[in-house]
Design a protein around this motif. Structure first.
Motif, short mmCIF file in Angstrom:
data_model
loop_
_atom_site.label_atom_id
_atom_site.label_comp_id
_atom_site.label_asym_id
_atom_site.label_seq_id
_atom_site.Cartn_x
_atom_site.Cartn_y
_atom_site.Cartn_z
N VAL A 89 -8.59 -48.08 33.23
CA VAL A 89 -8.04 -47.02 33.61
C VAL A 89 -7.86 -47.04 34.60
CG1 VAL A 89 -7.71 -44.15 33.32
CG2 VAL A 89 -9.06 -45.54 31.88
N LYS A 90 -6.79 -46.33 35.44
CA LYS A 90 -6.18 -46.58 37.18
C LYS A 90 -6.87 -45.69 37.74
CE LYS A 90 -2.36 -46.75 39.63
NZ LYS A 90 -0.75 -47.21 40.56
N THR A 91 -6.94 -44.90 38.76
CA THR A 91 -7.69 -43.94 39.44
C THR A 91 -6.77 -43.46 40.68
OG1 THR A 91 -9.53 -44.25 39.17
CG2 THR A 91 -9.35 -42.72 40.09
N VAL A 92 -5.79 -42.42 40.40
CA VAL A 92 -5.54 -41.80 42.07
C VAL A 92 -6.30 -40.92 42.12
CG1 VAL A 92 -3.20 -41.26 42.91
CG2 VAL A 92 -2.98 -43.74 41.22
N PHE A 93 -6.19 -40.19 43.46
CA PHE A 93 -6.84 -39.59 44.68
C PHE A 93 -5.81 -38.66 45.45
CE2 PHE A 93 -10.54 -42.51 44.29
CZ PHE A 93 -11.33 -41.38 44.03
N ALA A 94 -6.33 -37.35 44.54
CA ALA A 94 -5.42 -36.26 45.60
C ALA A 94 -5.37 -36.38 46.87
CB ALA A 94 -4.90 -35.10 44.58
N THR A 95 -3.97 -36.34 47.56
CA THR A 95 -3.75 -35.39 48.59
C THR A 95 -5.02 -34.65 49.08
OG1 THR A 95 -1.80 -36.31 49.40
CG2 THR A 95 -2.05 -35.45 50.96
N PRO A 96 -5.82 -34.82 50.74
CA PRO A 96 -7.38 -33.64 50.48
C PRO A 96 -6.07 -32.68 50.99
CG PRO A 96 -7.46 -35.42 51.47
CD PRO A 96 -6.65 -35.58 50.75
N TYR A 97 -6.69 -31.13 50.49
CA TYR A 97 -6.62 -30.21 51.07
C TYR A 97 -5.28 -29.69 51.06
CZ TYR A 97 -10.21 -30.74 53.45
OH TYR A 97 -11.68 -31.12 53.70
N TRP A 98 -4.37 -30.00 49.76
CA TRP A 98 -2.90 -30.06 49.42
C TRP A 98 -2.60 -29.29 47.83
CZ3 TRP A 98 1.52 -30.14 52.44
CH2 TRP A 98 2.68 -30.08 51.41
N PRO A 99 -2.93 -28.42 47.46
CA PRO A 99 -2.34 -27.53 46.29
C PRO A 99 -1.59 -28.38 45.24
CG PRO A 99 -2.12 -25.70 47.73
CD PRO A 99 -2.61 -27.28 48.42
N GLN A 100 -0.53 -28.38 45.73
CA GLN A 100 0.76 -29.57 45.39
C GLN A 100 0.93 -30.97 44.59
OE1 GLN A 100 0.93 -28.71 48.36
NE2 GLN A 100 2.73 -26.37 48.91
N ALA A 101 -0.39 -31.64 45.16
CA ALA A 101 -1.40 -32.62 43.95
C ALA A 101 -1.39 -32.83 43.21
CB ALA A 101 -2.31 -33.31 45.53
N LYS A 102 -2.16 -31.79 42.45
CA LYS A 102 -2.14 -31.15 41.56
C LYS A 102 -1.61 -29.66 40.71
CE LYS A 102 -6.86 -32.06 42.09
NZ LYS A 102 -6.61 -30.55 42.69
N ALA A 103 -0.61 -29.82 40.79
CA ALA A 103 0.14 -28.05 41.02
C ALA A 103 -0.22 -28.12 38.75
CB ALA A 103 1.51 -28.73 41.27
N HIS A 104 -0.02 -28.99 38.01
CA HIS A 104 -0.21 -28.91 36.76
C HIS A 104 -1.26 -28.37 36.13
CE1 HIS A 104 3.45 -32.30 37.26
NE2 HIS A 104 3.79 -31.88 36.14
N ILE A 105 -2.60 -29.21 36.63
CA ILE A 105 -3.56 -28.27 36.47
C ILE A 105 -4.20 -26.99 36.79
CG2 ILE A 105 -4.97 -29.94 37.40
CD1 ILE A 105 -6.95 -30.44 35.60
N GLU A 106 -3.12 -26.75 38.20
CA GLU A 106 -3.80 -26.06 38.62
C GLU A 106 -2.91 -24.33 38.41
OE1 GLU A 106 -5.70 -25.57 41.22
OE2 GLU A 106 -6.27 -27.12 42.35
N ARG A 107 -1.79 -24.71 37.62
CA ARG A 107 -1.01 -23.69 36.99
C ARG A 107 -1.72 -23.51 36.03
NH1 ARG A 107 3.45 -26.21 39.37
NH2 ARG A 107 4.05 -27.24 37.30
N TRP A 108 -2.01 -24.46 34.91
CA TRP A 108 -3.13 -24.09 33.41
C TRP A 108 -4.23 -23.73 34.16
CZ3 TRP A 108 -7.51 -25.56 31.11
CH2 TRP A 108 -7.82 -24.65 29.90
#
Length: 691
Positions: A405-424
């Motif tokens: 499984v490939k691992t990618v880290f989100a940009t720190p302090y950037w809420p748009q980076a994980k917008a889908h799960i944040e909206r959920w």
């Protein structure tokens, strides 16, 4: 343009705060308010007085100051407009310039206005013009009535927040039609150039206005005049500076935002945001994160807010793996990831009232996991390097590494980076949490009136962790995934099952059991491996004395540990007979060892004297039973009969299962033939055995 950072006198600060000047000076001496002494002409001692920074005042005082400044700005703008209804076009030499909208009979040509300012600006100004036209119609009706005209016009002006002179000016301008009431800004009427502005003066105004701290236009004007006087240059008028500042805000809003408000404000409002293409396959991109519920539950006799660790499939908008706990951490991440890689079990009631159990092939092995930079998802951060090297916790990293499984880290302090799960998580907060007992609201103003979590807990009205986790799972499996999603226009479960999946198949459950265990480095001694103040032994360890190995163990079942080579090869499963027999867990040992170090001597003495005091030895076991489990992973269904996924640890999993079955047979024979050894009270307490 932002609010001014100009200073105010002590008297004004006291008025804004609603306290005495003496109290303001006391706060200045204590460093609670920022102020400095400045020269003035008010007759203060030494010609100097304290000037207070209004932005260091309390929130309510700052709000009053902002309203006062906004009112002053509006008044200045109105007076500016009144004193400059139209400016003659400047004489431009040299470079070709764009023509402004021509005025004919006081009215602006709308087509030319749109050409110069744009359709959006034109529609905005037309809205204001229509408002003025309605006010003019009402004023004309007052004039035509010839009854108390002056008083009624003043009352009308007061109601609209302008003065009577402005009303009469609007009446005169409206004689040329509604277009005459359009705001005749120099940038529109005369084109985008300014009288008395040369390149040097433009540079000076930019320097003072496009600066940190959001300097006020009036303050910029004073600085420009002072600079020009000191440099021997002609000073511009106040109106010229104000018009040029407005021009900067209209034409360079991003530059003004960056220079005046800082990078963070610019990133939020003007920075280009990359748009991420939607995944083409299910489980191609899975996002992971924690969420704290806006709900109190009962745990260990006290109210607490539970957490959920969630994995979320971006393509289908399906939650695919979760663990509800009292504290999210690396262990809940591994549990949720293991749950993601197993089918889900759903209980449903048919229309006939029949209860049926279904297996949903929801989840699987992801292609890429997109995760946070939180401490739970990374084990270390190498400081001082230009390129930050993050590594996930060993358990989660092993799950990803062994399963490809490939691992990618989100940009720190950037809420748009994980917008889908944040909206959920927002959906959870709106649809699930408010329906639960103990809901406390996500904001203070949402908190139910008279809400008291301590009182509810004592009354037994809060859910326990297990029941809360069951309700959350039922909401996901029976409601959320069955309802149409607004973005993908279909139910998440339908989208998930339609696929295609990025990686078909399900990993062997025995492989997941090994990978989600805690991973540590240990040394092999001639007696075996030491952990939890006990020795673990297996015949295969004879040849490894003095060497380092990798051990894995389940914190809830510490009677056995799995032994691997440093490179990952499986060796054996070592056991401790006593811990295996009594089903001890890591939490039991930790709690008892802490208490034993403090009370060991006292316990031994009291046990000899009084049988009642002897009951204190059972405290840890009782507390554990009362509190219950600390985390509840989602319910998983069996993978039997489903397409298996081939992974490198499948062989190790089979070996572990074979050894476990062998040990169970040996233990059964020993239990039948050998009497059980009596334990001393301390050991009995550790093992949770009743004496």
């Amino acid at each position: 343009m932002g609010l001014a950072r100009s200073q105010v006198t002590v008297a004004v600060a006291a008025e804004l705060e609603g306290i005495s000047e003496r109290q303001i000076r006391e706060k200045i001496r204590n460093g609670q308010i920022n102020a400095r002494k400045m020269r003035c002409n008010t007759g203060a001692p030494g010609g100097r007085q304290w000037m207070v920074d209004p932005h260091s005042l309390s929130t309510s005082a700052r709000v009053r100051w902002q309203r006062r400044m906004a009112a002053a700005e509006e008044f200045q703008a109105e007076e500016e407009e009144a004193s400059h209804p139209a400016l003659p076009a400047p004489v431009i030499t040299g470079a070709k310039k764009r023509e402004g909208a021509q005025i004919k009979g006081g009215a602006v040509n709308p087509a030319a206005y749109i050409d110069v300012a744009g359709k959006e600006a034109f529609e905005k100004e037309m809205g204001k013009a229509k408002y003025k036209y309605d006010v003019v119609a009402e004023a004309k009706a007052v004039i035509d009535s010839k009854q108390n005209v002056t008083e009624r016009i003043k009352a009308l002006a007061a109601r609209e927040g302008v003065n009577a002179a402005t009303i009469y000016r609007w009446i005169k301008e409206s004689e040329a039609g509604i277009y005459a009431l359009l705001r005749k800004r120099p940038t529109v009427v005369a084109g985008k150039s300014f009288r008395a502005i040369n390149p040097d003066l433009e540079t000076i105004i930019r320097k003072f206005y496009q600066a940190p701290g959001e300097p006020k236009a009036a303050a910029v004007y004073r600085k420009v005049v002072k600079f020009c006087n000191e440099a021997g240059m002609d000073s511009p008028s106040r109106a010229t500076v104000f018009r040029f500042i407005q021009y900067l805000e209209d034409t360079e809003p991003d530059v003004c935002c960056y220079t005046r408000k800082g990078q963070e404000a610019w990133l939020e409002k003007y920075a280009p945001h990359g748009t991420r293409a939607e995944p083409e396959r299910v489980m191609q991109i899975v996002m992971g994160d924690h969420h704290k519920f806006d709900v109190f539950i009962e745990y260990g006799g006290a109210p607490v807010r539970p957490w959920v660790t969630m994995w979320f499939d971006v393509k289908s908008r399906c939650p695919v793996g979760w663990t509800v706990s009292t504290q999210a951490n690396g262990e809940t991440i591994a549990l949720a990831m293991a749950h993601m890689m197993t089918p889900k079990k759903r209980i449903r009631i048919t229309e006939d009232g029949e209860i049926i159990e279904e297996t949903l092939e929801m989840g699987g092995i992801p292609e890429t996991v997109y995760i946070d930079n939180g401490e739970d998802y990374k084990s270390r951060l190498k400081k001082g390097l230009a390129s930050k090297d993050f590594a996930m916790s060993p358990e989660s990293l092993d799950l990803c590494t062994h399963l490809g499984v490939k691992t990618v880290f989100a940009t720190p302090y950037w809420p748009q980076a994980k917008a889908h799960i944040e909206r959920w998580f927002g959906t959870v907060a709106r649809q699930f949490s408010p329906e639960m007992p103990g809901w406390c609201g996500s904001e203070p103003e949402e908190r139910p009136a008279g809400f008291d979590e301590q009182k509810l807990c004592k009354q037994g009205k809060l859910l326990g962790l297990v029941e809360f986790a069951e309700r959350f799972e039922q909401w996901i499996l029976n409601e959320y995934i069955e309802n149409e999603h607004g973005t993908i226009k279909q139910a998440p479960l339908v989208a998930h099952l339609q696929g295609p999946k990025a990686r078909p198949g399900w990993p062997d459950p025995r492989t997941l059991d090994i990978l989600r265990c805690v991973k540590e480095k240990a040394k092999v001694y001639k007696e075996g491996i030491r952990r939890f103040n006990r020795l673990y032994w297996h015949n295969a360890l004879d040849a490894l004395a003095g060497q380092d190995v990798i051990i894995r163990y389940d914190p809830s079942r510490i009677g056995e540990i799995h032994i691997f080579t440093v490179k990952g090869g499986f060796i054996c499963t070592a056991t401790n007979a006593e811990l295996m027999q009594y089903g001890a867990c890591q939490d039991d040992v930790k709690k008892v060892m802490k208490r034993r170090s403090q009370r060991k001597k006292e316990i031994r003495e009291r046990m000899r004297r009084n049988e009642e005091q002897f009951d204190s030895l059972k405290t840890v076991t009782a507390e554990r039973k009362a509190a219950g489990t600390r985390m509840v992973p989602g319910t998983a269904a069996s993978t039997e009969g489903l397409l298996p996924a081939i992974t490198p640890l499948d062989q190790a999993g089979r070996q572990v299962a074979k050894e476990k079955a062998k040990r169970q047979k040996i233990a059964a024979v020993k239990e039948a033939c050998e009497p059980k050894r009596e334990l001393d009270p301390i050991e009995a307490m550790i093992l949770g055995r009743t004496i």
